[in-house]
Design a protein around this motif. Structure first.
Motif, PDB file in Angstrom:
ATOM      1  N   GLY B 324       2.555  -1.883   4.190  1.00 29.06           N
ATOM      2  CA  GLY B 324       1.836  -0.737   3.643  1.00 29.06           C
ATOM      3  C   GLY B 324       1.067  -0.011   4.725  1.00 29.06           C
ATOM      4  O   GLY B 324       1.097   1.215   4.821  1.00 29.06           O
ATOM      5  N   ALA B 325       0.382  -0.777   5.588  1.00 32.49           N
ATOM      6  CA  ALA B 325      -0.447  -0.155   6.622  1.00 32.49           C
ATOM      7  C   ALA B 325       0.413   0.597   7.619  1.00 32.49           C
ATOM      8  O   ALA B 325       0.050   1.684   8.073  1.00 32.49           O
ATOM      9  N   SER B 326       1.590   0.042   7.968  1.00 33.22           N
ATOM     10  CA  SER B 326       2.365   0.684   9.022  1.00 33.22           C
ATOM     11  C   SER B 326       3.140   1.891   8.511  1.00 33.22           C
ATOM     12  O   SER B 326       3.784   2.582   9.290  1.00 33.22           O
ATOM     13  N   LEU B 327       3.058   2.178   7.205  1.00 38.63           N
ATOM     14  CA  LEU B 327       3.614   3.443   6.722  1.00 38.63           C
ATOM     15  C   LEU B 327       2.657   4.598   7.006  1.00 38.63           C
ATOM     16  O   LEU B 327       3.030   5.764   6.896  1.00 38.63           O
ATOM     17  N   VAL B 328       1.389   4.260   7.352  1.00 39.64           N
ATOM     18  CA  VAL B 328       0.359   5.239   7.724  1.00 39.64           C
ATOM     19  C   VAL B 328       0.320   6.422   6.746  1.00 39.64           C
ATOM     20  O   VAL B 328       0.508   7.571   7.121  1.00 39.64           O
ATOM     21  N   SER B 329       0.073   6.128   5.478  1.00 37.13           N
ATOM     22  CA  SER B 329      -0.175   7.193   4.509  1.00 37.13           C
ATOM     23  C   SER B 329      -1.232   6.668   3.542  1.00 37.13           C
ATOM     24  O   SER B 329      -1.499   5.461   3.510  1.00 37.13           O
ATOM     25  N   VAL B 330      -1.839   7.581   2.783  1.00 39.12           N
ATOM     26  CA  VAL B 330      -2.880   7.138   1.852  1.00 39.12           C
ATOM     27  C   VAL B 330      -2.296   6.149   0.857  1.00 39.12           C
ATOM     28  O   VAL B 330      -2.874   5.090   0.598  1.00 39.12           O
ATOM     29  N   THR B 331      -1.108   6.454   0.317  1.00 39.83           N
ATOM     30  CA  THR B 331      -0.501   5.538  -0.651  1.00 39.83           C
ATOM     31  C   THR B 331      -0.213   4.189   0.001  1.00 39.83           C
ATOM     32  O   THR B 331      -0.461   3.134  -0.582  1.00 39.83           O
ATOM     33  N   GLY B 332       0.310   4.226   1.235  1.00 40.62           N
ATOM     34  CA  GLY B 332       0.650   2.993   1.922  1.00 40.62           C
ATOM     35  C   GLY B 332      -0.565   2.117   2.154  1.00 40.62           C
ATOM     36  O   GLY B 332      -0.551   0.917   1.869  1.00 40.62           O
ATOM     37  N   LEU B 333      -1.647   2.720   2.660  1.00 41.77           N
ATOM     38  CA  LEU B 333      -2.842   1.923   2.919  1.00 41.77           C
ATOM     39  C   LEU B 333      -3.496   1.474   1.621  1.00 41.77           C
ATOM     40  O   LEU B 333      -4.077   0.386   1.563  1.00 41.77           O
ATOM     41  N   THR B 334      -3.396   2.310   0.566  1.00 38.19           N
ATOM     42  CA  THR B 334      -3.906   1.868  -0.733  1.00 38.19           C
ATOM     43  C   THR B 334      -3.167   0.606  -1.152  1.00 38.19           C
ATOM     44  O   THR B 334      -3.783  -0.388  -1.562  1.00 38.19           O
ATOM     45  N   ALA B 335      -1.834   0.654  -1.038  1.00 40.62           N
ATOM     46  CA  ALA B 335      -1.025  -0.516  -1.392  1.00 40.62           C
ATOM     47  C   ALA B 335      -1.459  -1.717  -0.563  1.00 40.62           C
ATOM     48  O   ALA B 335      -1.628  -2.824  -1.075  1.00 40.62           O
ATOM     49  N   ILE B 400       1.119  -4.235  -9.460  1.00 43.80           N
ATOM     50  CA  ILE B 400       0.432  -2.989  -9.085  1.00 43.80           C
ATOM     51  C   ILE B 400       0.595  -2.722  -7.595  1.00 43.80           C
ATOM     52  O   ILE B 400       0.977  -1.627  -7.174  1.00 43.80           O
ATOM     53  N   SER B 401       0.337  -3.757  -6.760  1.00 43.38           N
ATOM     54  CA  SER B 401       0.405  -3.501  -5.322  1.00 43.38           C
ATOM     55  C   SER B 401       1.838  -3.258  -4.877  1.00 43.38           C
ATOM     56  O   SER B 401       2.102  -2.406  -4.038  1.00 43.38           O
ATOM     57  N   LYS B 402       2.792  -3.975  -5.487  1.00 45.51           N
ATOM     58  CA  LYS B 402       4.194  -3.735  -5.101  1.00 45.51           C
ATOM     59  C   LYS B 402       4.623  -2.341  -5.544  1.00 45.51           C
ATOM     60  O   LYS B 402       5.381  -1.652  -4.852  1.00 45.51           O
ATOM     61  N   TRP B 403       4.132  -1.889  -6.691  1.00 43.20           N
ATOM     62  CA  TRP B 403       4.455  -0.552  -7.190  1.00 43.20           C
ATOM     63  C   TRP B 403       3.967   0.499  -6.197  1.00 43.20           C
ATOM     64  O   TRP B 403       4.694   1.422  -5.841  1.00 43.20           O
ATOM     65  N   TYR B 404       2.737   0.337  -5.730  1.00 40.77           N
ATOM     66  CA  TYR B 404       2.204   1.295  -4.759  1.00 40.77           C
ATOM     67  C   TYR B 404       2.976   1.231  -3.442  1.00 40.77           C
ATOM     68  O   TYR B 404       3.181   2.238  -2.776  1.00 40.77           O
ATOM     69  N   LEU B 405       3.383   0.039  -3.087  1.00 35.46           N
ATOM     70  CA  LEU B 405       4.171  -0.136  -1.860  1.00 35.46           C
ATOM     71  C   LEU B 405       5.491   0.624  -1.982  1.00 35.46           C
ATOM     72  O   LEU B 405       5.921   1.319  -1.050  1.00 35.46           O
ATOM     73  N   VAL B 406       6.122   0.524  -3.151  1.00 30.43           N
ATOM     74  CA  VAL B 406       7.382   1.228  -3.383  1.00 30.43           C
ATOM     75  C   VAL B 406       7.156   2.738  -3.334  1.00 30.43           C
ATOM     76  O   VAL B 406       7.916   3.482  -2.701  1.00 30.43           O
ATOM     77  N   LEU B 407       6.053   3.201  -3.975  1.00 30.29           N
ATOM     78  CA  LEU B 407       5.741   4.639  -3.948  1.00 30.29           C
ATOM     79  C   LEU B 407       5.568   5.124  -2.510  1.00 30.29           C
ATOM     80  O   LEU B 407       6.096   6.161  -2.117  1.00 30.29           O
ATOM     81  N   ALA B 408       4.821   4.322  -1.713  1.00 31.61           N
ATOM     82  CA  ALA B 408       4.564   4.715  -0.325  1.00 31.61           C
ATOM     83  C   ALA B 408       5.863   4.753   0.463  1.00 31.61           C
ATOM     84  O   ALA B 408       6.075   5.636   1.293  1.00 31.61           O
ATOM     85  N   ALA B 409       6.757   3.799   0.194  1.00 31.94           N
ATOM     86  CA  ALA B 409       8.036   3.764   0.911  1.00 31.94           C
ATOM     87  C   ALA B 409       8.880   4.973   0.552  1.00 31.94           C
ATOM     88  O   ALA B 409       9.518   5.584   1.412  1.00 31.94           O
ATOM     89  N   LEU B 410       8.858   5.346  -0.732  1.00 33.35           N
ATOM     90  CA  LEU B 410       9.695   6.473  -1.166  1.00 33.35           C
ATOM     91  C   LEU B 410       9.212   7.798  -0.577  1.00 33.35           C
ATOM     92  O   LEU B 410       9.993   8.719  -0.385  1.00 33.35           O
ATOM     93  N   LEU B 419      13.228   0.197   2.594  1.00 36.41           N
ATOM     94  CA  LEU B 419      12.008  -0.595   2.437  1.00 36.41           C
ATOM     95  C   LEU B 419      11.828  -1.032   0.988  1.00 36.41           C
ATOM     96  O   LEU B 419      11.355  -2.135   0.714  1.00 36.41           O
ATOM     97  N   VAL B 420      12.208  -0.136   0.048  1.00 35.20           N
ATOM     98  CA  VAL B 420      12.131  -0.525  -1.362  1.00 35.20           C
ATOM     99  C   VAL B 420      13.016  -1.736  -1.603  1.00 35.20           C
ATOM    100  O   VAL B 420      12.618  -2.705  -2.255  1.00 35.20           O
ATOM    101  N   ALA B 421      14.229  -1.682  -1.014  1.00 32.12           N
ATOM    102  CA  ALA B 421      15.143  -2.821  -1.153  1.00 32.12           C
ATOM    103  C   ALA B 421      14.501  -4.080  -0.591  1.00 32.12           C
ATOM    104  O   ALA B 421      14.617  -5.169  -1.166  1.00 32.12           O
ATOM    105  N   LEU B 422      13.753  -3.915   0.528  1.00 33.32           N
ATOM    106  CA  LEU B 422      13.088  -5.068   1.135  1.00 33.32           C
ATOM    107  C   LEU B 422      12.040  -5.647   0.188  1.00 33.32           C
ATOM    108  O   LEU B 422      11.970  -6.872  -0.007  1.00 33.32           O
ATOM    109  N   VAL B 423      11.233  -4.762  -0.427  1.00 33.61           N
ATOM    110  CA  VAL B 423      10.199  -5.236  -1.357  1.00 33.61           C
ATOM    111  C   VAL B 423      10.838  -5.969  -2.521  1.00 33.61           C
ATOM    112  O   VAL B 423      10.397  -7.054  -2.917  1.00 33.61           O
TER     113      VAL B 423
END
Lengths: 118, 496
Positions: B324-335, B400-410, B419-423
């Protein structure tokens, strides 16, 4: 590049790699700990080197002395703390080695691994 | 009351730090436990009050000894630190509730007060890292917490605890020393140790090479402390051979605090000053995060020891936080931040279940746990509930956290789908390795049929606490999400 002018930093790099090498390459736990101590001392040297001001003296204010250049005291204070941390780490590490020696009868890492596999 | 609120950041560290020597002097194990638990819950209450105060006033700054920053040491509390304070103090308090009974089976009574004292020092150190706004102070608190944690782990009953802790000590010290080198280099170029001041002063630095090197040292050093793959070698044996209650505590929070410092340095201090820092950050850490999820989950699939399996699972979960952090976006860091919270609940719950199982089973290898579902139905139900959150079943916090991670990846477009496939793959692997436990516990007939024997009721009650909290925050995720979103915005303010 002023090679000799930076020799403190070269010593720092040398000590750092020596320490790290000992930690990685030696199987004897005491030697590993010595490596850690060398590794930490290298960092102390880095801090002490950076606080030196050319022509600077010890940072003690003396009555009547004007226009004195002082070395920066802050890194020295920091390193005093770091030395204490280093001593605590070494002491704890040695205490653990004593316990390992008591329970395993050896302080060689490969031999303790061998004993655990049985 | 308002005067007291201003002192809370200092009290957050002072309460456990000052109770630790008292606990050592008490000597009696029951008294020591009571004092440590009281101090831990006080710290938890302080964290909740700070959470409340942050909600109204945003950020808090506390000048130690009334010396103004940047000359004095500044304590700094914002949404991100409050999140970590809640995790650390909450995990410590919950773990101490099971520690009373659990430590009795593992540590001789006359030595327990020393362990409780070290426990409080570890918590004081972790709290100190989180509230401190001073780079060198963070180093000192890091060593306070690490040295105390080494003692806690070395208290484990098996002799492998000693070799595990020696490895942890060596790698932890190298990590902390790397961090110290980095801080030294930044100090050399800027002349300051205050994080906020550092960020300002780096702008005046013309030659940024030492700062870049410092960034490297600090990131690698803290990655070592946080057990980021492939620097995780110390973690599996440390978690496996530590006393069970100690595992609950350190598994829930200690690596996350190292990640907290990592994110704070990379995003607060370096992001605004180094060109393309975010690309280097994600270029370095994203592959490691992906490998952590895949490799550690695969190892967990074949691990025969329950505790070691969960330890490898922790390494994989650190991978998600980094992802999540290395996606460097608000959604990613939230996740990323919300996953720290949710993983603490899930892994805390799982390790409490392990502590409960250990009360009745002499060995924690999967083979010997046959029939655990019939022998300890409530414990295993709690294990399954916490496990569901770890997998990310909808309705639990983990989802919840995986959902946000998927959103950030998309948000990343086409390659985000990978990345979604990875999650998804990571979650399925988590399901698979936890299912092995379920299968053994519920569907394998035990060799010797033993009567139903549950863990003591208060241990069970404590087990269900994080489990039910996981379900609660799965259905009402507003609090952690809001806090995580605020943290993410704080961290990313240089990119907007």
């Amino acid at each position: 590049m002023d090679f000799l002018g930076l020799y403190n930093y070269w010593v720092f790099a040398l000590l750092l790699s020596t320490g790290l090498y000992a930690v990685i390459a030696k199987a004897n736990l005491v030697k590993k700990l010595i490596g850690i101590a060398i590794f930490q001392s290298a960092v102390f040297l880095l801090y002490i080197t950076m606080d030196k001001v050319d022509g600077g003296t010890a940072p003690i204010i003396q009555a009547g002395a004007v226009d004195v250049i002082y070395s920066n005291p802050l890194p020295q204070v920091l390193i005093l703390t770091a030395i204490v941390v280093g001593i605590a780490t070494t002491a704890l590490g040695l205490a653990i080695i004593v316990r390992i020696s008591e329970t395993y009868g050896t302080v060689e890492e490969d031999e303790t691994q061998e004993l655990d596999r049985e | 009351m308002s005067a007291l609120v201003a002192e809370l950041p200092a009290l957050q560290v002072a309460v456990p730090l000052l109770t630790a020597p008292i606990v050592m002097l008490l000597r009696d194990r029951r008294l020591a436990w009571a004092a440590a638990t009281a101090a831990s819950f006080t710290a938890f209450a302080i964290a909740i009050l700070l959470f409340d105060a942050i909600g109204t006033q945003g950020e808090m700054s506390y000048p130690m000894g009334a010396w103004p920053a940047p000359y004095g040491i500044e304590l700094h509390v914002d949404a991100f630190s409050v999140m970590l304070l809640l995790i650390v103090t909450g995990a410590s308090s919950t773990a101490l509730l099971v520690a009373g009974a659990s430590l009795d089976t593992e540590v001789p009574g006359e030595r327990q007060h020393l362990l409780y004292s070290a426990w409080l020092l570890a918590m004081a150190g972790l709290n100190g890292i989180v509230v401190s706004g001073d780079a060198f102070n963070i180093f000192v608190f890091m060593e306070v917490s690490s040295l105390a944690t080494y003692i806690l782990v070395a208290g484990g009953p098996k002799r492998q605890a000693l070799t595990a802790v020696f490895k942890y000590l060596v790698m932890g010290t190298i990590g902390a020393t790397f961090y110290l080198i980095g801080v030294g280099l930044v100090y050399m170029m800027t002349g300051t140790l205050n994080l906020a001041d550092m960020e300002q002063r780096i702008r005046e630095v013309t030659d940024l090479k030492p700062i870049l090197v410092a960034g490297g040292f600090i990131t690698v050093g803290l990655a070592l402390k946080a057990a980021v793959f492939p620097l995780h070698a110390w973690l599996p044996n440390t978690y496996t051979f530590a006393p069970h209650a100690v595992t609950v505590f350190i598994a829930a929070c200690s690596t996350k605090v190292a990640l907290y410092v990592l994110l704070r340095f990379d995003f607060f201090v370096f992001q605004g000053n180094l060109v393309d820092h975010e690309a280097q950050f994600s270029g370095f850490l994203l592959p490691l995060a992906i490998l952590a999820v895949l490799v550690a989950s695969s190892v967990a699939l074949f691990e025969r020891d329950l505790k070691r399996m969960l330890a490898y699972s922790s390494i994989a979960q650190i991978g998600y936080v980094l992802l999540g952090a290395s996606l460097v976006s608000v959604t990613g860091l939230t996740a990323s931040v919300v996953h720290m919270f949710n993983h603490a609940l899930a892994k805390g719950g799982l390790f409490i279940a392990v502590a409960c199982l250990a009360m009745r089973f002499s060995s924690l290898s999967l083979d010997s746990l046959a029939g655990a579902g019939r022998r300890m139905p409530l414990t295993m139900a709690g294990f399954v509930l916490a496990g569901a959150s770890l997998v990310g079943v909808p309705g639990t916090a983990g989802f919840i956290s995986k959902w946000y991670l998927v959103l950030a990846a998309l948000e990343r477009g086409l390659w985000g789908i990978g990345l979604v496939a990875l999650v998804v793959a990571g979650s399925l692997m988590a399901l698979a390795y936890l299912w092995r436990v379920v299968e053994v516990a519920y569907f394998t007939a035990p060799t010797v049929l033993e009567a139903r024997a549950e863990a003591p009721w208060w241990m069970l009650a404590t087990l269900w606490l994080p489990g039910l909290a996981g379900v609660y925050y799965g259905l009402n995720p507003d609090m952690p999400i809001e806090l995580a979103r605020l943290s993410a915005e704080l961290l990313l303010r240089h990119l907007q």
